[in-house]
Enzyme design. Structure first.
Site, PDB file in Angstrom:
ATOM      1  N   LYS A  77       7.836  -5.805  -9.551  1.00 19.83           N
ATOM      2  CA  LYS A  77       8.774  -6.469  -8.818  1.00 19.83           C
ATOM      3  C   LYS A  77       8.495  -7.912  -9.906  1.00 19.83           C
ATOM      4  O   LYS A  77       7.837  -8.410 -10.059  1.00 19.83           O
ATOM      5  CB  LYS A  77       8.187  -6.856  -7.366  1.00 19.83           C
ATOM      6  CG  LYS A  77       8.076  -5.988  -6.656  1.00 19.83           C
ATOM      7  CD  LYS A  77       7.807  -5.847  -5.087  1.00 19.83           C
ATOM      8  CE  LYS A  77       7.285  -4.833  -4.308  1.00 19.83           C
ATOM      9  NZ  LYS A  77       5.527  -4.479  -4.330  1.00 19.83           N
ATOM     10  N   HIS A 110      11.992  -9.383  -5.769  1.00 16.57           N
ATOM     11  CA  HIS A 110      10.835  -9.889  -5.068  1.00 16.57           C
ATOM     12  C   HIS A 110      11.529 -10.029  -3.404  1.00 16.57           C
ATOM     13  O   HIS A 110      11.103  -9.595  -2.672  1.00 16.57           O
ATOM     14  CB  HIS A 110       9.796 -10.317  -5.226  1.00 16.57           C
ATOM     15  CG  HIS A 110       8.505  -9.615  -4.518  1.00 16.57           C
ATOM     16  ND1 HIS A 110       7.161  -9.215  -5.310  1.00 16.57           N
ATOM     17  CD2 HIS A 110       7.782  -9.482  -3.741  1.00 16.57           C
ATOM     18  CE1 HIS A 110       6.105  -9.022  -4.228  1.00 16.57           C
ATOM     19  NE2 HIS A 110       7.068  -9.116  -3.282  1.00 16.57           N
TER      20      HIS A 110
HETATM   21  P1  NDP Z   1      -0.384  -2.532   5.028  1.00 15.65           P
HETATM   22  O1  NDP Z   1      -0.111  -2.280   6.551  1.00 15.65           O
HETATM   23  O2  NDP Z   1      -0.907  -0.776   3.630  1.00 15.65           O
HETATM   24  O3  NDP Z   1      -2.339  -2.635   5.507  1.00 15.65           O
HETATM   25  C1  NDP Z   1      -3.225  -2.485   4.206  1.00 15.65           C
HETATM   26  C2  NDP Z   1      -5.082  -2.783   4.899  1.00 15.65           C
HETATM   27  O4  NDP Z   1      -5.097  -1.585   6.076  1.00 15.65           O
HETATM   28  C3  NDP Z   1      -5.920  -2.934   4.674  1.00 15.65           C
HETATM   29  O5  NDP Z   1      -6.289  -4.067   5.349  1.00 15.65           O
HETATM   30  C4  NDP Z   1      -6.634  -1.477   4.082  1.00 15.65           C
HETATM   31  O6  NDP Z   1      -7.567  -1.558   4.345  1.00 15.65           O
HETATM   32  C5  NDP Z   1      -6.346  -0.937   5.439  1.00 15.65           C
HETATM   33  N1  NDP Z   1      -6.265   0.305   5.735  1.00 15.65           N
HETATM   34  C6  NDP Z   1      -5.635   1.561   4.501  1.00 15.65           C
HETATM   35  N2  NDP Z   1      -5.559   2.258   5.122  1.00 15.65           N
HETATM   36  C7  NDP Z   1      -6.071   2.479   6.581  1.00 15.65           C
HETATM   37  C8  NDP Z   1      -6.338   3.439   7.329  1.00 15.65           C
HETATM   38  N3  NDP Z   1      -6.546   4.873   6.533  1.00 15.65           N
HETATM   39  N4  NDP Z   1      -6.835   3.477   8.263  1.00 15.65           N
HETATM   40  C9  NDP Z   1      -7.266   1.931   8.787  1.00 15.65           C
HETATM   41  N5  NDP Z   1      -7.350   0.790   7.737  1.00 15.65           N
HETATM   42  C10 NDP Z   1      -6.571   1.405   6.788  1.00 15.65           C
HETATM   43  O7  NDP Z   1      -0.709  -3.323   4.004  1.00 15.65           O
HETATM   44  P2  NDP Z   1       0.539  -4.221   2.856  1.00 15.65           P
HETATM   45  O8  NDP Z   1       0.713  -5.605   3.018  1.00 15.65           O
HETATM   46  O9  NDP Z   1      -0.726  -4.453   1.315  1.00 15.65           O
HETATM   47  O10 NDP Z   1       1.339  -3.731   2.266  1.00 15.65           O
HETATM   48  C11 NDP Z   1       1.180  -2.148   1.627  1.00 15.65           C
HETATM   49  C12 NDP Z   1       2.199  -2.450   0.276  1.00 15.65           C
HETATM   50  O11 NDP Z   1       3.238  -2.536   0.310  1.00 15.65           O
HETATM   51  C13 NDP Z   1       1.107  -3.671  -0.538  1.00 15.65           C
HETATM   52  O12 NDP Z   1       0.022  -3.470  -0.645  1.00 15.65           O
HETATM   53  C14 NDP Z   1       2.027  -4.297  -1.365  1.00 15.65           C
HETATM   54  O13 NDP Z   1       2.720  -3.051  -2.871  1.00 15.65           O
HETATM   55  C15 NDP Z   1       3.623  -3.324  -0.219  1.00 15.65           C
HETATM   56  N6  NDP Z   1       3.867  -5.309  -0.285  1.00 15.65           N
HETATM   57  C16 NDP Z   1       5.580  -5.783  -0.144  1.00 15.65           C
HETATM   58  C17 NDP Z   1       5.701  -7.038   0.250  1.00 15.65           C
HETATM   59  C18 NDP Z   1       6.961  -7.077  -0.572  1.00 15.65           C
HETATM   60  O14 NDP Z   1       7.385  -8.282  -0.820  1.00 15.65           O
HETATM   61  N7  NDP Z   1       8.128  -6.313  -0.776  1.00 15.65           N
HETATM   62  C19 NDP Z   1       4.910  -7.515   1.041  1.00 15.65           C
HETATM   63  C20 NDP Z   1       3.767  -6.844   1.007  1.00 15.65           C
HETATM   64  C21 NDP Z   1       3.453  -5.586   0.931  1.00 15.65           C
HETATM   65  P3  NDP Z   1      -8.344  -0.846   2.745  1.00 15.65           P
HETATM   66  O15 NDP Z   1      -7.895  -1.503   1.208  1.00 15.65           O
HETATM   67  O16 NDP Z   1     -10.306  -1.083   3.251  1.00 15.65           O
HETATM   68  O17 NDP Z   1      -8.827   0.760   3.563  1.00 15.65           O
END
Ligand code: NDP
Length: 315
Positions: A77, A110
């Site tokens: 992005k 983005h």
């Molecule tokens: P998510 O909703 O994917 O949540 C991530 C969190 O959940 C982390 O703390 C992770 O911890 C935990 N987690 C992962 N898998 C599990 C599971 N199976 N059970 C319980 N907990 C879990 O959050 P994000 O906000 O990171 O969104 C995902 C992706 O979307 C981002 O990483 C990014 O690539 C994208 N994004 C894009 C945006 C935009 O503006 N275009 C804005 C926000 C996100 P752990 O790593 O310890 O497993």
């Protein structure tokens, strides 16, 4: 694995790996684990500050030859400080250099918000460019040019409301192929889903698990937990699945891509295994009842007095 189909025949695996907040010391391993265990879709962004480490994982898996560049789909992005038309391709080239790739599968604007080029993280209204100074259509035309040059195969947007999409579509013949937005049971965005489907725009669901690891400053004290929601817990128990798998499966059943972030080996694998069951009508009805228009990632922090951004989501 469900796939999203594009007009030129390309296909995108519905489940991808998110990389926002994935620490530099962990993200190379996370991406390697994901690719070696069957993920074919990785979501990146310049502003995540870890594209060089993600790129190190690509270089390593391609080196041993089992996975080829053309086997995977990489999204990145354009950050808000590179919206001016002459800044877009240089920013994209920087991302390609960091990711160690010569093309991206998908490049997104983005946010529908522009910062001044030297303001990566604006401190005040003066750090923004107005919509007149940085019209989105000019940024979009630079993405079209990047596609013509073969630097990206598909182009799209992120965090665009229905109104912002309508406006962009009215000014161009090249309709965005993707809109990446926050989507989960607390923010179901049914109108946007319907609009995008009518116009052939795919959606990717971000923060599908409730974005638990955002920095404290970005969290509301009383924010609701998706993974702890009693309805989600009950449905998880019924299917013998984890709560995360229910949330990921739900996104896929709505026809969107979904990009859960994890740097934990077990959860990376678990999330990919979210397709092995079908949510039934009762499950879907109960989950439909959870919508509360709640955003974990709230772009309203871009709305400052004195800049030209108000009502980012047109709600
Ligand atoms: P998510 O909703 O994917 O949540 C991530 C969190 O959940 C982390 O703390 C992770 O911890 C935990 N987690 C992962 N898998 C599990 C599971 N199976 N059970 C319980 N907990 C879990 O959050 P994000 O906000 O990171 O969104 C995902 C992706 O979307 C981002 O990483 C990014 O690539 C994208 N994004 C894009 C945006 C935009 O503006 N275009 C804005 C926000 C996100 P752990 O790593 O310890 O497993």
């Amino acid at each position: 694995m469900k796939k999203l189909k594009f007009k030129n025949g390309d296909q995108l695996d519905a489940i991808g790996l998110g990389t926002w907040k994935s620490k530099k010391g962990k993200v190379t391993d996370a991406v390697k684990i994901a690719l070696n265990n069957g993920y074919k879709h990785i979501d990146c962004a310049a502003t995540y500050g870890n594209e060089a480490e993600v790129g190190a994982a690509f270089a390593e898996v391609f080196k041993n030859g089992k996975i080829k560049r053309e086997d995977i789909w990489v999204t990145s992005k354009l950050w808000n400080n590179a919206h001016l038309k002459d800044d877009v391709i240089p920013a994209l080239k920087e991302t390609l250099k960091d990711l160690k790739l010569d093309y991206l599968d998908l490049y997104l604007i983005h946010w529908p918000v522009a910062f001044k080029p030297d303001a990566k993280n604006p401190k005040g209204a003066d750090d923004f460019l107005s919509l007149e100074e940085a019209p989105i259509i000019e940024t979009w035309e630079a993405l079209i040019e990047a596609k013509k040059q073969g630097l990206v195969r598909h182009i799209g947007v992120s965090n665009f409301s229905k109104e912002k999409l309508k406006d962009l579509i009215s000014k161009t013949d090249e309709i965005p192929e993707m809109n990446q937005v926050e989507l989960h049971p607390y923010l179901q965005q049914n109108e946007l889903l319907e609009f995008c489907s009518k116009h052939g725009i795919h959606l990717t669901a971000y923060s599908p698990l409730g974005s638990g690891d955002r920095p404290d400053g970005m969290k509301a004290d009383d924010e609701p937990s998706l993974l702890e929601n009693p309805v989600i817990k009950k449905i998880a128990k019924k299917h013998g699945a984890s709560e995360g798998q229910i949330l990921i499966n739900w996104s896929m059943q709505r026809g969107t891509a979904v990009i859960p972030k994890s740097t934990n080996e077990g959860r990376i694998k678990e999330n990919l295994m979210s397709a092995g069951f079908q949510l039934d009508e009762d499950d879907l009805r109960e989950i439909a009842g959870l919508d509360k228009h709640f955003r974990y990632v709230n772009g309203k922090f871009f709305e400052l007095e004195g800049n030209s951004y108000s009502n980012i989501y047109d709600e």
